[in-house]
Design an enzyme around this catalytic site. Sequence first.
Site, PDB file in Angstrom:
ATOM      1  N   HIS A 109       0.881  -1.191   0.000  1.00 60.59           N
ATOM      2  CA  HIS A 109       0.000   0.000   0.000  1.00 60.59           C
ATOM      3  C   HIS A 109       0.910   1.231   0.000  1.00 60.59           C
ATOM      4  O   HIS A 109       1.766   1.360  -0.879  1.00 60.59           O
ATOM      5  CB  HIS A 109      -0.928  -0.113   1.217  1.00 60.59           C
ATOM      6  N   HIS A 120      -2.513  -2.229  -9.490  1.00 59.94           N
ATOM      7  CA  HIS A 120      -3.494  -1.625  -8.582  1.00 59.94           C
ATOM      8  C   HIS A 120      -4.754  -2.471  -8.612  1.00 59.94           C
ATOM      9  O   HIS A 120      -5.134  -2.977  -9.662  1.00 59.94           O
ATOM     10  CB  HIS A 120      -3.812  -0.186  -9.032  1.00 59.94           C
ATOM     11  N   ASP A 158       2.569   5.556  -6.522  1.00 61.36           N
ATOM     12  CA  ASP A 158       3.840   5.452  -5.802  1.00 61.36           C
ATOM     13  C   ASP A 158       5.049   5.292  -6.712  1.00 61.36           C
ATOM     14  O   ASP A 158       6.181   5.345  -6.236  1.00 61.36           O
ATOM     15  CB  ASP A 158       3.795   4.256  -4.831  1.00 61.36           C
TER      16      ASP A 158
HETATM   17  N1  ACO Z   1       4.759  -6.799 -10.142  1.00 59.56           N
HETATM   18  C1  ACO Z   1       4.641  -8.016 -10.725  1.00 59.56           C
HETATM   19  N2  ACO Z   1       3.491  -8.723 -10.806  1.00 59.56           N
HETATM   20  C2  ACO Z   1       2.404  -8.156 -10.243  1.00 59.56           C
HETATM   21  C3  ACO Z   1       2.451  -6.890  -9.630  1.00 59.56           C
HETATM   22  C4  ACO Z   1       3.682  -6.200  -9.587  1.00 59.56           C
HETATM   23  N3  ACO Z   1       3.790  -5.011  -9.022  1.00 59.56           N
HETATM   24  N4  ACO Z   1       1.219  -6.574  -9.156  1.00 59.56           N
HETATM   25  C5  ACO Z   1       0.428  -7.620  -9.473  1.00 59.56           C
HETATM   26  N5  ACO Z   1       1.142  -8.554 -10.125  1.00 59.56           N
HETATM   27  C6  ACO Z   1       0.641  -9.808 -10.697  1.00 59.56           C
HETATM   28  C7  ACO Z   1       0.408 -10.847  -9.600  1.00 59.56           C
HETATM   29  O1  ACO Z   1       1.552 -11.648  -9.407  1.00 59.56           O
HETATM   30  C8  ACO Z   1      -0.759 -11.620 -10.193  1.00 59.56           C
HETATM   31  O2  ACO Z   1      -0.265 -12.468 -11.208  1.00 59.56           O
HETATM   32  P1  ACO Z   1      -0.922 -13.927 -11.435  1.00 59.56           P
HETATM   33  O3  ACO Z   1      -2.325 -13.649 -11.903  1.00 59.56           O
HETATM   34  O4  ACO Z   1      -0.055 -14.580 -12.449  1.00 59.56           O
HETATM   35  O5  ACO Z   1      -0.897 -14.616 -10.089  1.00 59.56           O
HETATM   36  C9  ACO Z   1      -1.601 -10.537 -10.881  1.00 59.56           C
HETATM   37  O6  ACO Z   1      -0.655  -9.537 -11.253  1.00 59.56           O
HETATM   38  C10 ACO Z   1      -2.690  -9.933 -10.002  1.00 59.56           C
HETATM   39  O7  ACO Z   1      -2.074  -9.489  -8.796  1.00 59.56           O
HETATM   40  P2  ACO Z   1      -2.783  -9.455  -7.390  1.00 59.56           P
HETATM   41  O8  ACO Z   1      -1.731  -9.490  -6.316  1.00 59.56           O
HETATM   42  O9  ACO Z   1      -3.863 -10.495  -7.329  1.00 59.56           O
HETATM   43  O10 ACO Z   1      -3.472  -8.047  -7.449  1.00 59.56           O
HETATM   44  P3  ACO Z   1      -4.088  -7.258  -6.220  1.00 59.56           P
HETATM   45  O11 ACO Z   1      -5.167  -6.411  -6.779  1.00 59.56           O
HETATM   46  O12 ACO Z   1      -4.441  -8.181  -5.109  1.00 59.56           O
HETATM   47  O13 ACO Z   1      -2.862  -6.357  -5.695  1.00 59.56           O
HETATM   48  C11 ACO Z   1      -1.317  -4.592  -5.522  1.00 59.56           C
HETATM   49  C12 ACO Z   1      -2.715  -5.014  -6.000  1.00 59.56           C
HETATM   50  C13 ACO Z   1      -1.128  -4.982  -4.042  1.00 59.56           C
HETATM   51  C14 ACO Z   1      -1.208  -3.082  -5.624  1.00 59.56           C
HETATM   52  C15 ACO Z   1      -0.244  -5.269  -6.406  1.00 59.56           C
HETATM   53  O14 ACO Z   1      -0.395  -4.853  -7.756  1.00 59.56           O
HETATM   54  C16 ACO Z   1       1.173  -4.994  -5.912  1.00 59.56           C
HETATM   55  O15 ACO Z   1       1.668  -5.706  -5.037  1.00 59.56           O
HETATM   56  N6  ACO Z   1       1.858  -3.950  -6.485  1.00 59.56           N
HETATM   57  C17 ACO Z   1       3.172  -3.585  -6.021  1.00 59.56           C
HETATM   58  C18 ACO Z   1       3.082  -2.782  -4.739  1.00 59.56           C
HETATM   59  C19 ACO Z   1       2.532  -1.390  -4.975  1.00 59.56           C
HETATM   60  O16 ACO Z   1       2.981  -0.673  -5.853  1.00 59.56           O
HETATM   61  N7  ACO Z   1       1.582  -0.995  -4.122  1.00 59.56           N
HETATM   62  C20 ACO Z   1       1.014   0.346  -4.155  1.00 59.56           C
HETATM   63  C21 ACO Z   1      -0.380   0.324  -4.697  1.00 59.56           C
HETATM   64  S1  ACO Z   1      -1.045   1.975  -4.781  1.00 59.56           S
HETATM   65  C22 ACO Z   1      -1.418   2.299  -3.178  1.00 59.56           C
HETATM   66  O17 ACO Z   1      -1.750   1.459  -2.402  1.00 59.56           O
HETATM   67  C23 ACO Z   1      -1.288   3.642  -2.739  1.00 59.56           C
END
Ligand code: ACO
Length: 417
Positions: free
Chosen positions: A263, A302, A358
Site C-alpha cells: 500500500h 493496482h 507510488d
Molecule cells: N509486479 C509483478 N506482478 C504483479 C504486480 C507487480 N507489481 N502486481 C500484481 N502482479 C501480478 C500478480 O503476481 C498476479 O499475477 P498472477 O495472476 O499470475 O498470479 C496478478 O498480477 C494480479 O495481482 P494481485 O496481487 O492479485 O493483485 P491485487 O489487486 O491483489 O494487488 C497490488 C494489487 C497490491 C497493488 C499489487 O499490484 C502490488 O503488489 N503492487 C506492487 C506494490 C505497490 O505498488 N503498491 C502500491 C499500490 S497503490 C497504493 O496502495 C497507494
Amino acid sequence: MSETITITDNRTNESVEIPILNKSVTSRDWTKLLPGIWFYDPGLATTAVTQSSIAEINGNEGMLRYRGYPIEQLGDKCSYPEVAYLLLFGELPDADQLSVWRAELADRSVIDETYLSNLMNAFPQNAHPMAMLASSVAALSMLYPESRDVENPENRMIQTARLIAKMPTLAAAIHRRRTGQAYIPPNVDIPFVPNFLHMMFQEEGKDYECHPVIAKAMDVLFTLHADHGQNCSTTAARVVGSSHADPYSAVTAACSALYGPRHGGANEAVLKMLAEIESLENVDAFMQSVKSGDRRLMGFGHRIYKNYDPRARIIKQMFEEVFTVTKANPLLDIARKLEETALGDDYFVSRKLYPNVDFYSGLIYEAIGFPVAMFTVLFAIPRTSGWLAHWNEMHSNNERIARPCQVYIGSPQRDLP
Ligand code: ACO
C-alpha cells in the site's frame, strides 16, 4: 428490461429477485433466501462495504474525482487545505470559509513542546518514521479524551481539524528526532505546506526559504494523495471507527495499514528497488526476476486501476519543473526504462499492470530532500483528510459495526482424549 437479478437456489427451486440500485445488489435480500451461505470474497475485491459520496474512481478509464471534481483540475487550481475542506464538507470553501479554515488549521497545528519532545525521545532514534507516526497519533488520543464522543458531529469536526493540522507537526518532529536536530514549532503565519517544509528543513541559525515551485509541487502531491475511496488504510480506519473508538485510534490503524509495501509503503520500496537496480544495463535482468515471480515491480499494479493511474500521470509531468530548482534525480532514467519495458511486455500488459501513484512520487520527494524512509509519512499527512472524511461520513450514516464472516474449513467437532 428489468433492473433486477434473480437468484435461484437449485436445491429448493426457490428464487429471490433483487433490484440493482447504484450498480449494486444488497446482501440483505440475498441472505433472506440463503441464510448461512456467504459470498466468499478474499480481499473484499467485489464487495461494496458502504455507499460514499467522497471519491469516484473508474479503474478502466483511469479516472479519479473528489466530490465530482477531476483530480487534474483540483491539482492545478486548488491548494491542499481547500481540497481537504472539499473532502470533509462536500463543497470547496469560498474566500471567507477558506481563511477561517486556514486559521483553524494553523491554530491547531501546535503540540505542547514538552509533551512532543518527551514522546519523540521515547522512540529509538533509528525507528521507522511510520512506526513513530502511528505511535504518535495513538498518543494524541491520550491528550484529547473528549474525542471519544464520536456521536457528536461538532466534536467530530474539532478532532478532524486537529488531527489534519497536527500531522505535519508530528511528521517534522519525527524527522528531526531521527536526524538529531532540535524540534521547530509550527509558525502559524505561514500556509500549511510551506510551514511543513519549514518545520522539516530549517537549519539552526539559518533562514529557510521555501521555493514556490517546491511548495506548489508538494501541494499537488498532497492533493493527489488526499483520498482514494475504500483503500486498505481507509478501510482499516473505518473498521476501527465502526466500533466507535476515538478518531486518533482509527487513524492509528490507518497509518499502520498504509505502512505496508503493498500500500503506501510502496513509494519507499520503489526508491530502494531503483537504487538496487543501479543502472540501465540491469533493468532487463530485474524485469526477468519479476516475470519469473521472484519479486514484484514496486509502484506497479493496482486493485482498481486497470489503466494508467491518473495520479501517476500527473506526477510524471511534474519532473521537469521541479528539477529546474532541485538536482535532477539520476534514478528517473531507470524508472522510465522500467515503465517503457513493462508497458511493452505481455506479462504486464495481460495483467493490466500500470504505474500507480507510488511509482514516481518518491523521485520528487528525494529531489526535494526528504529521506526515503519518510516517504510514506508524506503520504499519511494528506491522506488523513480522506481517512477522516470517510470516518465522518460513516458516523453521519450511523453505520453498523464492521463484522465480516468467514468460511470455516477447520476440523469438525472432536473430543479431547
Ligand atoms: N509486479 C509483478 N506482478 C504483479 C504486480 C507487480 N507489481 N502486481 C500484481 N502482479 C501480478 C500478480 O503476481 C498476479 O499475477 P498472477 O495472476 O499470475 O498470479 C496478478 O498480477 C494480479 O495481482 P494481485 O496481487 O492479485 O493483485 P491485487 O489487486 O491483489 O494487488 C497490488 C494489487 C497490491 C497493488 C499489487 O499490484 C502490488 O503488489 N503492487 C506492487 C506494490 C505497490 O505498488 N503498491 C502500491 C499500490 S497503490 C497504493 O496502495 C497507494
